[in-house]
Write an enzyme that holds these catalytic residues in place. Sequence first.
Site, short mmCIF file in Angstrom:
data_model
loop_
_atom_site.label_atom_id
_atom_site.label_comp_id
_atom_site.label_asym_id
_atom_site.label_seq_id
_atom_site.Cartn_x
_atom_site.Cartn_y
_atom_site.Cartn_z
N SER A 146 0.85 -1.19 0.00
CA SER A 146 0.00 0.00 0.00
C SER A 146 0.88 1.24 0.00
O SER A 146 2.03 1.21 0.47
CB SER A 146 -0.89 0.01 1.25
OG SER A 146 -1.54 1.25 1.41
N TYR A 159 -2.10 -0.66 9.75
CA TYR A 159 -2.12 -1.01 8.33
C TYR A 159 -0.79 -0.66 7.68
O TYR A 159 -0.19 -1.47 6.97
CB TYR A 159 -3.27 -0.29 7.64
CG TYR A 159 -3.53 -0.73 6.23
CD1 TYR A 159 -4.16 -1.95 5.97
CD2 TYR A 159 -3.17 0.06 5.14
CE1 TYR A 159 -4.41 -2.37 4.67
CE2 TYR A 159 -3.41 -0.35 3.85
CZ TYR A 159 -4.04 -1.56 3.61
OH TYR A 159 -4.27 -1.96 2.32
#
Length: 266
Positions: A146, A159
């Site tokens: 990501s 995350y």
Amino acid sequence: MGKLEGKVAIVTGGAGGIGTGTCRLLAREGAAVVVADIPQAKPSALAEELTQAGQRAIAVEVDISDEAQVEGMVRAALDAFGRLDGLHANAAATHLVARDGLLTELSRADLEEAFQVNVVGTWLCCKHAIPAMIETGGGSIVGTSSAAATHADTNKTAYGITKASVGQLMRTVATQFGKQGIRANTILPGLIMHHRVTRMGEDFKKIIRANVLTPEFGDADSIGSLVAYLFSDDARYLQGQEIRVDGGMFAHSVQFAWEQPESTSS
């Protein structure tokens, strides 16, 4: 004939968002696809769709943080199609992002759950896919990381930390197993439009729109087409890399967004 004719690929997180688009694109390119996802995502529906379209696909319900289930996923691919050539390690604990805030406010339980899925789960998929790939001459693994892995924010603490680990895991796979025919690379998506993100606020989309360098946001095919390339023989010399698919969001200086006229593109 597609560039992946005769190849077999597993896509974890395959029944939603990026995974769905990737499964469809891989199947169109000729690959047999294992749609692997948690039961709630209903991977069988997508596998049935692909089968009805004349493509080869099966569904496997799997929690990738459970080693026995991951081992069963790989076995199902081999039982159905006789080989394994590609693994798109795409599954992530995205359900935690909504409460993934400041580091000092993050609960240990949420951090540990994110780690179990995003890091341990991805490692387990590699651990069991690699021997199967080596058995039939090698293969390609693509990890979904990501933009949050390299650019910190006031949220997405767990995350970002765990997704940063995906890139290192792929480099480790490339280093340890590259000479045995295993390639491993990482994709770092920016904002990718699909049904799970269409409800985001207009203010947030305006911020992203001001920073991307393309007229439109990316979609699942933006990721799926790169996965297909990385699975293909055309990418045989691409190894251990992190590839951004973010519309150039992090390619420019900080003042760029302030200098742009308001855009109307979607």
